[in-house]
Design a protein around this motif. Structure first.
Motif, PDB file in Angstrom:
ATOM      1  N   VAL A 158       0.928  -1.207  -0.091  1.00  0.00           N
ATOM      2  CA  VAL A 158       0.018   0.000  -0.059  1.00  0.00           C
ATOM      3  C   VAL A 158       0.928   1.337   0.025  1.00  0.00           C
ATOM      4  N   GLN A 159       0.649   2.113  -1.179  1.00  0.00           N
ATOM      5  CA  GLN A 159       1.643   3.392  -1.026  1.00  0.00           C
ATOM      6  C   GLN A 159       0.615   4.224  -0.626  1.00  0.00           C
ATOM      7  N   LEU A 160       1.396   5.472  -0.182  1.00  0.00           N
ATOM      8  CA  LEU A 160       0.857   6.632   0.570  1.00  0.00           C
ATOM      9  C   LEU A 160       1.549   7.806  -0.560  1.00  0.00           C
ATOM     10  N   GLN A 161       0.595   8.848  -0.441  1.00  0.00           N
ATOM     11  CA  GLN A 161       1.120  10.016  -1.477  1.00  0.00           C
ATOM     12  C   GLN A 161       1.354  11.153  -0.600  1.00  0.00           C
ATOM     13  N   ALA A 162       2.763  11.567  -0.624  1.00  0.00           N
ATOM     14  CA  ALA A 162       3.159  13.009   0.236  1.00  0.00           C
ATOM     15  C   ALA A 162       2.887  13.988  -0.831  1.00  0.00           C
ATOM     16  N   SER A 218       0.018   3.018  11.943  1.00  0.00           N
ATOM     17  CA  SER A 218       1.010   3.711  12.349  1.00  0.00           C
ATOM     18  C   SER A 218       1.842   4.280  10.988  1.00  0.00           C
ATOM     19  N   ILE A 219       2.018   5.655  11.081  1.00  0.00           N
ATOM     20  CA  ILE A 219       2.700   6.175   9.818  1.00  0.00           C
ATOM     21  C   ILE A 219       3.846   6.872  10.177  1.00  0.00           C
ATOM     22  N   TYR A 264      10.839  14.100   0.533  1.00  0.00           N
ATOM     23  CA  TYR A 264      10.168  13.837   1.969  1.00  0.00           C
ATOM     24  C   TYR A 264       9.182  12.566   1.585  1.00  0.00           C
ATOM     25  N   TYR A 265       9.071  11.543   2.244  1.00  0.00           N
ATOM     26  CA  TYR A 265       8.067  10.555   2.084  1.00  0.00           C
ATOM     27  C   TYR A 265       7.354  10.159   3.354  1.00  0.00           C
ATOM     28  N   CYS A 266       6.114   9.642   2.822  1.00  0.00           N
ATOM     29  CA  CYS A 266       5.274   9.288   4.305  1.00  0.00           C
ATOM     30  C   CYS A 266       5.149   7.543   3.842  1.00  0.00           C
ATOM     31  N   ALA A 267       4.867   6.709   4.815  1.00  0.00           N
ATOM     32  CA  ALA A 267       4.744   5.317   4.726  1.00  0.00           C
ATOM     33  C   ALA A 267       4.023   4.918   5.939  1.00  0.00           C
ATOM     34  N   ILE A 268       3.477   3.768   5.514  1.00  0.00           N
ATOM     35  CA  ILE A 268       2.836   2.936   6.641  1.00  0.00           C
ATOM     36  C   ILE A 268       3.982   2.123   7.269  1.00  0.00           C
ATOM     37  N   SER A 277       6.785  -0.490   1.511  1.00  0.00           N
ATOM     38  CA  SER A 277       6.209   0.159   0.392  1.00  0.00           C
ATOM     39  C   SER A 277       6.317   1.578   0.430  1.00  0.00           C
ATOM     40  N   TRP A 278       7.036   2.246  -0.493  1.00  0.00           N
ATOM     41  CA  TRP A 278       7.195   3.572  -0.631  1.00  0.00           C
ATOM     42  C   TRP A 278       6.416   3.819  -1.957  1.00  0.00           C
ATOM     43  N   GLY A 279       5.908   5.350  -1.601  1.00  0.00           N
ATOM     44  CA  GLY A 279       5.223   6.326  -2.917  1.00  0.00           C
ATOM     45  C   GLY A 279       6.038   7.204  -3.398  1.00  0.00           C
ATOM     46  N   GLN A 280       5.705   8.017  -3.980  1.00  0.00           N
ATOM     47  CA  GLN A 280       6.609   9.216  -4.434  1.00  0.00           C
ATOM     48  C   GLN A 280       6.525  10.045  -3.410  1.00  0.00           C
ATOM     49  N   GLY A 281       7.778  10.596  -3.236  1.00  0.00           N
ATOM     50  CA  GLY A 281       7.877  11.639  -2.355  1.00  0.00           C
ATOM     51  C   GLY A 281       7.591  13.277  -2.659  1.00  0.00           C
ATOM     52  N   THR A 282       7.892  13.986  -1.815  1.00  0.00           N
ATOM     53  CA  THR A 282       7.570  15.592  -2.131  1.00  0.00           C
ATOM     54  C   THR A 282       8.987  16.189  -1.959  1.00  0.00           C
TER      55      THR A 282
END
Length: 124
Positions: free
Chosen positions: A1-5, A32-33, A93-97, A113-118
């Motif tokens: 599961v990827q999160l979007q920052a 937890s994030i 900067y990245y956010c992730a579970i 699992s990593w999404g795209q960072g900002t």
């Protein structure tokens, strides 16, 4: 599961930015994030982690007192308010579970699992 920052940008030293982390199709409440960052030529590092029940919050020493992590359950986001920014805060900067154990273990090796960072750029 990827999160979007999102929310990165260019800011002068001493300025502020607010990053947001969003999930797609599921609620972040109950997870937890972690917020992580990677500066050019450096390894990815943990910046801040928040437990699923918000009772546990960790900040890296380098950002303690300047950054604040919080949840906005109405918007289904986990936010990172960054104040008094310094050039050394420049990074992707990245956010992730992260796994649901102590937030003291706020390190990227526990993320699967990593999404795209900002990108955050702080000019001197």
């Amino acid at each position: 599961v990827q999160l979007q920052a999102s929310g990165g940008g260019l800011v002068e030293t001493g300025g502020s930015l607010r990053l947001s982390c969003a999930g797609s199709g599921f609620s972040l409440d109950g997870y937890s994030i972690g917020w992580f960052r990677q500066a050019p030529g450096k390894e990815r590092e943990g910046v801040s982690c928040i437990s699923s029940g918000d009772e546990g919050i960790y900040y890296a020493e380098s950002v303690k007192g300047r950054f604040t992590v919080s949840r906005d359950n109405a918007k289904n986001t986990v936010n990172l308010q960054m104040n008094s920014l310094k050039p050394e805060d420049t990074a992707l900067y990245y956010c992730a579970i992260r796994p649901e154990f102590s937030v003291s273990y706020c390190a990227p090796q526990y993320v699967t699992s990593w999404g795209q960072g900002t990108l955050v750029t702080v000019s001197s």
